[in-house]
Design a protein around this motif. Structure first.
Motif, PDB file in Angstrom:
ATOM      1  N   LEU A   1     -35.586  14.295  25.157  1.00  0.00           N
ATOM      2  CA  LEU A   1     -34.147  13.240  25.357  1.00  0.00           C
ATOM      3  C   LEU A   1     -33.470  14.030  26.467  1.00  0.00           C
ATOM      4  N   HIS A   2     -33.950  13.646  27.724  1.00  0.00           N
ATOM      5  CA  HIS A   2     -33.089  14.093  28.829  1.00  0.00           C
ATOM      6  C   HIS A   2     -32.052  12.910  29.441  1.00  0.00           C
ATOM      7  N   GLU A   3     -31.143  13.540  30.055  1.00  0.00           N
ATOM      8  CA  GLU A   3     -30.014  12.947  30.532  1.00  0.00           C
ATOM      9  C   GLU A   3     -30.479  12.319  31.853  1.00  0.00           C
ATOM     10  N   GLU A   4     -30.115  11.288  32.333  1.00  0.00           N
ATOM     11  CA  GLU A   4     -30.776  10.799  33.690  1.00  0.00           C
ATOM     12  C   GLU A   4     -29.190  10.242  34.305  1.00  0.00           C
ATOM     13  N   PRO A   5     -28.500  11.077  34.923  1.00  0.00           N
ATOM     14  CA  PRO A   5     -27.273  10.509  35.548  1.00  0.00           C
ATOM     15  C   PRO A   5     -27.584   9.775  36.673  1.00  0.00           C
ATOM     16  N   PRO A   6     -26.727   8.705  36.874  1.00  0.00           N
ATOM     17  CA  PRO A   6     -27.001   7.851  38.021  1.00  0.00           C
ATOM     18  C   PRO A   6     -26.483   8.501  39.196  1.00  0.00           C
ATOM     19  N   PRO A   7     -27.165   7.996  40.334  1.00  0.00           N
ATOM     20  CA  PRO A   7     -26.532   8.637  41.659  1.00  0.00           C
ATOM     21  C   PRO A   7     -25.117   8.526  42.060  1.00  0.00           C
ATOM     22  N   GLU A   8     -24.495   9.217  42.619  1.00  0.00           N
ATOM     23  CA  GLU A   8     -23.188   9.252  43.053  1.00  0.00           C
ATOM     24  C   GLU A   8     -22.991   9.005  44.494  1.00  0.00           C
TER      25      GLU A   8
END
Length: 746
Positions: free
Chosen positions: A480-487
């Motif tokens: 279960l890994h985070e997938e932060p959206p591009p900023e």
């Protein structure tokens, strides 16, 4: 709960704000998406919403897969082309067609929105906006009594939205207002919609109205309950803005008033424009006025309510408004303290089975109630007979199962609470309380043992397992890994990538600095001026203004590093030493188990390894890691064996063990071993943190600890016992960790 129990209707605000409607928010998002240059978040929300037929969840996911941040930062077509040009043949063969189709669909949606850009009259903006909504396939919602409440609300919101657009177009045309930008049109539309509300069609008489004091102005009620009367909530503290201090506001007020009068013309006559920028003191004067308004609303009774504790369990202080009311009354106010269980009615007052079950659970698991207060000293309290639970078991169809489930859940939570409250120093007692509900796996663990045995271990994995077993389990066992959206801006992890890449290139290009310090610093500035593209290529495309700010920080960090490197170079020259650097070279080696078990594979990418030699003899072996932050305190703890080194910090020890295990020419048992951090943005005295790391410590305590961690993982010991707990952990809502309460300070 009280209103639900007694079937009392409750209404919030005077009505529901138009801007809270999902349909209105989706429509406004279309305008904002175009006005802001198609940022990834807004464009993905537009593609993902159900209010438009265009788009779909697959298209929103495509934006993340291709690294799209914003059209102004890097066009979508370039992002798709760069992703399709990947070097992975399998990925190119399997996903080329899908990626191309989704990219073309995203481009078609973007083409529909582009006509919204430009400067035109408000009426022209309204016409263009309506055409765009039609092209996107705005879903009509039928005004039907059989429709859901939210759908009926959307119908009323859409009618109000269309009326507002029509009124804006007609009003601005009659006022002779000229062309405006899309930004101005959005602000004008939001300002027109903000005060509007959608009244509930049901008659709110005889109901409970939940309103803020501002929304309740001008209304009268039989009884008013004023909530949140604790210091810090009402009145709320007002602080000066760090960007616009009060002194600057006072100086700008006359200028702002003149500008508004020129802008409004004759319409500004009689308007109080002198203090349009309110200071913190002026804003704080609003709360006493609102409290006075609240006191004037009830006709029969007023109840002042304040919480005894805040959301963290800390005691609160009553609002000074309560003290003022008490001072005006003869005899003051008589407080009434309600228990936290007051919302659970007594058995005789319960109206439904769910309330009876809640009462039974509270009676069974609350602290024991005594039969008589005059029992003999030393005698344990007697529980009252548990007649309610027995009655529920026989009366309810599933009473036996539901009571058993309540008891089982309560027993689990009681055991978990004892586990979390047991200090870590009492290892045996805490270990006896560990079970499946706090991360201790049981049963057949063959698959887990094989998975852990085949795992390659990095310092990050070791540190995550040492700090919190559950975080390791969620990330590296469950995947279960985070997938932060591009900023649009440069986030900390990207800032680190830029700094690491640029520093690596600088040290490779200039292994030895000029003898003059000023010349060395000038060399660094010239290098940065020529290598800006190196930093930009290390991360996804960013907004130019944010990247420029990051580059300024990099210039300051590199300049400080050059000063430090120049000092170290002069010291080596005085001592007759030479240095060999290994920059960003991957390592992998097998760490033997002192207990005779199987070796453990370690890998990593150290930022910098230095070997200082006197002739062929290596006198000092040093591992350095770059940190891009201003706070160096936590890295000092990572170098202390009495604190975190070898307990939850393994980065430097692992890299030193790997360098020793691979064999380095000239390194012997007499070679000094060092590890440290270069904290680039910290104060000069804290920038270079380097400490000796004895070989005996690395090959003894640290090695044993590493193998013990792997043994815990193979045994399924992923205890929820963070050291410390990260409040921003992405798994925080899953582990349900309960931090022990802090002791009261003297």
């Amino acid at each position: 709960d009280v209103c639900r129990r007694f079937r009392i209707p409750i209404y919030f605000r005077k009505g529901r704000a138009v801007l809270t409607s999902g349909l209105v928010r989706a429509c406004l998002n279309v305008l904002r998406c175009v006005a802001e240059g198609f940022p990834q978040g807004r464009f993905a929300a537009l593609l993902d919403t159900d209010y438009f037929r265009a788009g779909g969840p697959g298209l929103a996911r495509t934006l993340r897969e291709v690294g799209f941040v914003a059209e102004s930062a890097r066009p979508l077509a370039e992002c798709v082309a760069a992703t399709r040009a990947t070097d992975d043949p399998a990925a190119r063969a399997s996903g080329r067609a899908t990626l191309a189709a989704r990219g073309e669909e995203c481009a078609r949606v973007m083409a529909v929105l582009r006509p919204l850009e430009g400067r035109r009259t408000v009426a022209a903006h309204v016409r263009t906006f309506r055409r765009a909504l039609g092209a996107l396939g705005l879903r009509p919602v039928l005004q039907d009594d059989r429709a859901l409440t939210a759908a009926r609300r959307d119908v009323r919101a859409r009618v109000r939205f269309e009326e507002t657009l029509t009124a804006l177009a007609a009003l601005t045309q009659s006022m002779g207002r000229g062309p405006v930008t899309l930004d101005d049109f959005v602000r004008l539309l939001v300002a027109a919609l903000e005060p509007q509300e959608i009244e509930d069609p049901l008659e709110p008489a005889g109901s409970v109205r939940a309103l803020s004091v501002r929304d309740a102005r001008g209304l009268d009620f039989d009884v008013v309950y004023l909530l949140g009367l604790d210091a810090g909530t009402f009145p709320a503290p007002r602080r000066e803005s760090p960007l616009l201090p009060d002194g600057l506001k006072r100086a700008m007020n006359p200028l702002a008033a003149g500008l508004l009068r020129r802008k409004l013309g004759a319409r500004a006559a009689g308007l109080p424009l002198a203090g349009c920028l309110r200071t913190a003191r002026e804003a704080s004067l609003e709360d006493p006025f609102l409290f006075f308004l609240a006191l004037s609303m009830p006709e029969r009774a007023l109840v002042l309510s304040c919480p005894a504790k805040d959301e963290r369990g800390n005691p609160t202080v009553a609002s000074p408004f309560v003290d003022e009311v008490a001072a005006c009354l003869e005899g003051g106010l008589v407080p009434q303290v309600l228990s936290s269980t007051a919302l659970v009615p007594e058995a005789a007052s319960c109206c439904e089975p769910a309330e009876l079950l809640a009462r039974a659970a509270l009676d069974r698991w609350a602290p024991a109630r005594t039969r008589s207060p005059d029992r003999s000293p030393g005698r344990p309290p007697d529980r009252l007979p548990d007649r309610l639970a027995a009655a529920l078991r026989s009366a309810l169809p599933d009473g036996v199962a539901r009571m058993a489930a309540i008891d089982a859940r309560a027993a689990i939570e009681a055991r978990r609470s004892r586990y979390f409250l047991t200090p870590r120093a009492e290892g045996a007692r805490k270990d006896a309380l560990a079970d499946t509900y706090v991360g201790r796996l049981a049963g057949e663990l063959g698959f887990l043992e094989a998975h852990v045995a085949a795992m390659r271990w990095s310092p990050t994995r070791l540190e995550r397992l040492a700090a919190c077993g559950f975080k390791f389990f969620a990330a590296y066992v469950l995947g279960l890994h985070e997938e932060p959206p591009p900023e649009l801006d440069v986030v900390p992890i990207e800032l680190g990538k830029i700094f690491h890449r640029v520093l690596e290139e600088f040290l490779r290009a200039h292994p030895r600095l000029p003898a003059d310090r000023d010349a060395a610093r000038a060399l660094g500035r010239a290098f940065l001026a020529q290598t800006r593209t190196i930093g930009a290529a290390a991360i996804p495309a960013k907004d130019r203004a944010f990247f420029d700010l990051t580059w300024l920080r990099l210039e300051a960090g590199l300049d400080e590093l050059i000063v430090r490197e120049h000092e170290a170079q002069e010291k080596r020259d005085r001592e007759g030493l030479t240095v060999e650097r290994r920059l960003e070279q991957p390592i992998e080696f097998a760490l033997p188990d002192p207990a005779g078990g199987p070796p453990l594979t370690l890998f990593g990418l150290p930022d910098r390894i230095e070997v200082e030699r006197r002739g062929p003899v290596a006198e000092r072996l040093r591992v350095l890691d770059y940190k891009v932050t201003r706070d160096a305190r936590r890295y000092a703890a990572a170098l202390d064996p009495e604190r975190e080194l070898g307990r939850t910090a393994f980065q430097l020890p692992v890299y030193l063990l790997a360098t020793l295990g691979r064999g380095t020419a000239g390194v012997s048992t007499d070679t000094e071993l060092e590890g440290g951090f270069l904290v680039l943005l910290a104060r000069r005295a804290q920038q270079r943190l380097i400490e000796p790391l004895p070989r005996a410590l690395l090959e003894g305590v640290v090695t044993e600890r590493i193998h013990a961690l792997r043994a815990h993982a193979r045994a399924g010991r992923f205890d929820v016992d963070p050291d410390p707990c990260d409040p921003w952990c992405p798994y925080r809502t899953v582990c349900r960790y309960q931090p022990p309460p802090l002791e009261d300070e003297d």
